[in-house]
Design an enzyme around this catalytic site. Sequence first.
Site, PDB file in Angstrom:
ATOM      1  CE1 TYR A 205     -83.126  95.704  40.463  1.00  0.00           C
ATOM      2  CE2 TYR A 205     -83.340  93.799  41.834  1.00  0.00           C
ATOM      3  CZ  TYR A 205     -83.257  94.950  41.716  1.00  0.00           C
ATOM      4  OH  TYR A 205     -83.001  95.844  42.775  1.00  0.00           O
ATOM      5  N   GLY A 206     -84.205  91.393  35.122  1.00  0.00           N
ATOM      6  CA  GLY A 206     -83.986  90.329  34.672  1.00  0.00           C
ATOM      7  C   GLY A 206     -83.146  90.140  33.412  1.00  0.00           C
TER       8      GLY A 206
ATOM      9  CB  CYS B 295     -91.501  86.457  35.729  1.00  0.00           C
ATOM     10  SG  CYS B 295     -91.432  88.230  35.350  1.00  0.00           S
ATOM     11  CB  THR B 296     -92.965  89.618  39.880  1.00  0.00           C
ATOM     12  OG1 THR B 296     -92.330  90.504  38.846  1.00  0.00           O
ATOM     13  CG2 THR B 296     -92.236  89.472  40.961  1.00  0.00           C
ATOM     14  CG  HIS B 297     -94.118  91.822  35.278  1.00  0.00           C
ATOM     15  ND1 HIS B 297     -93.171  92.030  36.367  1.00  0.00           N
ATOM     16  CD2 HIS B 297     -93.990  93.261  34.967  1.00  0.00           C
ATOM     17  CE1 HIS B 297     -92.669  93.132  36.456  1.00  0.00           C
ATOM     18  NE2 HIS B 297     -93.336  94.016  35.866  1.00  0.00           N
TER      19      HIS B 297
ATOM     20  CG  ASP C  72     -90.221  93.135  42.180  1.00  0.00           C
ATOM     21  OD1 ASP C  72     -89.360  92.327  41.616  1.00  0.00           O
ATOM     22  OD2 ASP C  72     -90.981  93.876  41.236  1.00  0.00           O
ATOM     23  CB  SER C  73     -86.433  94.568  39.733  1.00  0.00           C
ATOM     24  OG  SER C  73     -87.565  94.095  39.452  1.00  0.00           O
TER      25      SER C  73
ATOM     26  CB  CYS D 282     -87.652  89.956  42.462  1.00  0.00           C
ATOM     27  SG  CYS D 282     -86.656  90.040  40.942  1.00  0.00           S
ATOM     28  CG  ASN D 283     -90.054  84.645  40.055  1.00  0.00           C
ATOM     29  OD1 ASN D 283     -90.396  83.535  40.391  1.00  0.00           O
ATOM     30  ND2 ASN D 283     -90.990  85.792  40.370  1.00  0.00           N
ATOM     31  CB  THR D 284     -84.497  88.258  38.256  1.00  0.00           C
ATOM     32  OG1 THR D 284     -85.526  88.228  37.212  1.00  0.00           O
ATOM     33  CG2 THR D 284     -83.050  88.370  37.791  1.00  0.00           C
TER      34      THR D 284
ATOM     35  CD  GLU E  59     -93.090  97.326  34.408  1.00  0.00           C
ATOM     36  OE1 GLU E  59     -92.574  98.647  34.009  1.00  0.00           O
ATOM     37  OE2 GLU E  59     -92.566  96.734  35.350  1.00  0.00           O
TER      38      GLU E  59
END
Length: 277
Positions: free
Chosen positions: A43-44, A187-189, A11-12, A74-76, A155
């Site tokens: 990355y997004g 999105c991962t978050h 992932d980023s 990572c979705n991006t 974050e």
Amino acid sequence: MNKDRPIGVFDSGIGGLSVLKQFVRFMPYEKYIYLGDNAHVPYGNKSAETVKEYAKECTEFLLDKKVKMIVVACNTVSAVAMDVVRSVSDVPVIEMIKPAAGAALRATVNGKIAVIGTRATINSKAYSNEILKLSDSKKIKVLSEACPLFVPIIEEGWIRHDATRLIIEEYLNDLYKTGVDTLVLGCTHYPMLAKLLTEIYPGLTLIDSGEHAAVSAVRVLAESSVLKEERNEYVVKPEIEFFVSDLPANFNEQAQRFLGFEVNSPKRVVPGRSLPK
Ligand code: DGL
């Protein structure tokens, strides 16, 4: 291919740990190598060209570690760089979009699906295109919204903060009013906001892309006969080796929040340059 090889996840940054958490939930007996390219996060907000470059380096780093599968956590990257990841991979690749798109179609009752993600993911239309492609009904409607402020607030650990609630409402109230019944957390978050989202928008079915990617990975590994057998013992601490491209002071604390359990200290590497053996 040897079953004992690890599964490579990248992932980023730390967000992909929400995906790794789902993989460990469904496959606790596997070994994992996780690479967080947090020197380049986010990355997004970057161009597809730049994301492709980073994604190629991360993929090559994991392949060099002899992984049996690459998980693009990572979705991006899943939205804009799968051509590059697939072109360099000689092992099965799992991405985030198709499994979540299928899950959203199974979940929706009224056919109105919303997708949220980073700017790059939403601008790529990867989710809406995939949902419409998989759907056999013309009645499916997909609405999308980029929510770029979610990544930094998550974050920061502001999971139940009043400011977070206000930002969510600013991004999503109009979308909710259109009557969507399913929300893809693209999105991962975003799974970190699931409780708050359910409180603000009761009745909405949330789709966690990491969860559905993990289910699809179980099937792919089983079909290639490289899924590790279940053992008759409970795995308390799964075997995970962590690599990051930057080591911020609060890495362990943030990682633990995403993963739900304590992590071993990561090693710092520069994907694409110093590939450690
Ligand atoms: N991991 C990214 C994603 O799922 C979010 C963080 C970033 O923008 O790099 O899209």
